[in-house]
Design an enzyme around this catalytic site. Structure first.
Site, short mmCIF file in Angstrom:
data_model
loop_
_atom_site.label_atom_id
_atom_site.label_comp_id
_atom_site.label_asym_id
_atom_site.label_seq_id
_atom_site.Cartn_x
_atom_site.Cartn_y
_atom_site.Cartn_z
N HIS A 83 25.09 33.38 31.26
CA HIS A 83 23.91 33.43 32.12
C HIS A 83 23.76 34.84 32.67
CE1 HIS A 83 27.10 32.64 35.03
NE2 HIS A 83 26.29 32.69 36.07
N HIS A 93 23.48 35.94 35.91
CA HIS A 93 23.96 36.27 37.25
C HIS A 93 24.64 37.64 37.17
CE1 HIS A 93 24.57 32.73 40.30
NE2 HIS A 93 23.71 33.62 40.76
N ASP A 111 27.16 39.11 38.49
CA ASP A 111 28.61 39.29 38.33
C ASP A 111 29.07 39.10 36.88
OD1 ASP A 111 27.88 36.59 39.14
OD2 ASP A 111 30.00 36.08 39.19
N HIS A 112 28.25 38.41 36.08
CA HIS A 112 28.63 38.16 34.68
C HIS A 112 28.10 39.24 33.73
CE1 HIS A 112 30.23 33.97 35.25
NE2 HIS A 112 29.69 34.24 36.43
N HIS A 129 23.56 25.04 36.39
CA HIS A 129 23.95 26.00 37.43
C HIS A 129 22.72 26.26 38.31
CE1 HIS A 129 26.31 29.24 39.11
NE2 HIS A 129 25.79 30.23 38.44
N ASP A 145 29.51 29.21 34.50
CA ASP A 145 29.32 28.62 35.83
C ASP A 145 28.46 27.37 35.69
OD1 ASP A 145 30.62 30.86 36.80
OD2 ASP A 145 28.86 31.73 37.77
N HIS A 177 37.67 32.90 37.07
CA HIS A 177 36.58 33.17 38.03
C HIS A 177 36.90 32.48 39.36
CE1 HIS A 177 32.35 32.62 39.54
NE2 HIS A 177 31.98 33.55 38.71
ZN LIG Z 1 29.77 33.60 38.44
ZN LIG Z 2 26.68 32.21 38.13
#
Ligand SMILES: [Zn+2]
Ligand SMILES: [Zn+2]
Length: 275
Positions: free
Chosen positions: A61, A63, A65-66, A151, A174, A238
């Site tokens: 995805h 997001h 942080d990924h 998510h 996630d 994570h």
């Molecule tokens: Zn995450």
């Molecule tokens: Zn996420």
């Protein structure tokens, strides 16, 4: 045999010892990077893999942080390959726009390098493929399928199932428990699942952190997914809050309330082989 290396086991919470979420999968001659969080290429180098060695980048995805180091993966791949080697990037719808925006942000750098190096004449070459369901890869004995996860409000998000040599690894990303993930993970050799300790996060007197409770799986929920799907090994990553030294058994005990198989967790560069 499929090799799993947790390159980054961290989260948006900055941790000097944990890179951002990213997992390396080696299957025969193929090397897949799943998500590309903070510091991913430093950890990949420690695992003996450079950007030039990546067969494809898989994104669960978008997001931040990924995908923090998406530009690093794209640029480093570009400047360390000596014949144009397109990087396949497979992710949910929206991936193409993010990759294009990343390339747009890199425009000055791209122009500098093309002007400076006689043998660099083209911008980075990427091939983006967006999907939420079905087969996305079939090459060199590796088959990859995806399924939608949950998510929300982040959507679409996907999980990957990588099959090679009679075994399979599923990367959930996630998500809260959902039927599509159960089905994708059914009978897999391993399930790599992101987790948060809901029992600890719920105690933090800050609503912004509590907000994450409703769209992640707890350790117990990830373990229950592993049990329902009948997977061989559960690999946790994570960690929120960061897994503290000496607390591994606490996390394992929580997982064991729902899943009786082996549970792997630990620090960056933890390697698990599934055969
Ligand atoms: Zn995450
Ligand atoms: Zn996420």
């Amino acid at each position: 045999m499929i090799d799993i290396t947790l390159l980054g086991t961290g989260s948006p919470m900055v941790d000097p010892n944990r890179a951002g979420p990213s997992t390396l999968i080696k299957a025969g001659e193929s090397t897949f990077l799943v998500d590309c969080g903070r510091g991913v290429l430093m950890r990949a180098a420690a695992a003996g893999v450079g950007a030039a060695n990546l067969t494809a980048l898989l994104l669960t995805h978008l997001h931040s942080d990924h995908i923090t180091d998406l530009s690093d993966v794209i640029t480093t791949r570009w400047v360390t390959t000596f014949v144009p080697t397109p990087l396949p990037i497979i992710g949910p719808p929206g991936t193409k726009a993010v990759v294009e925006a990343t390339l747009a942000a890199l425009a000055p750098d791209i122009s500098y390098r093309i002007a400076h190096h006689a043998d660099i004449t083209e911008p980075p070459s990427v091939q983006v493929y967006e999907s939420t369901d079905g087969q996305v890869w079939d090459a060199d004995g590796v088959r990859i399928t995806v399924a939608p996860t949950d998510h929300r409000p982040v959507e679409p998000t996907i999980a990957f199932r990588i099959e090679y040599d009679g075994t399979s690894v599923v990367l959930a990303g996630d998500t809260v428990p959902c039927a599509a993930l159960d089905e994708l993970a059914s009978g897999a050799g391993a399930l790599v699942h992101t987790v948060i300790r809901k029992d600890l996060v719920a105690l933090v007197p800050q609503q912004r952190l509590k907000d994450i409770l409703d769209y992640h799986s707890s350790v117990e929920q990830a373990a229950a997914t592993a049990a329902r799907a009948g997977v061989g090994t559960l690999v946790l990553t994570h960690y929120v809050p960061p897994l503290a030294p000496g607390q591994e058994d606490q996390w394992r005990t929580l997982a064991a309330t729902e899943f009786s198989g082996p549970v792997e967790l630990g620090d960056d560069l933890l390697r698990v082989t599934i055969s």
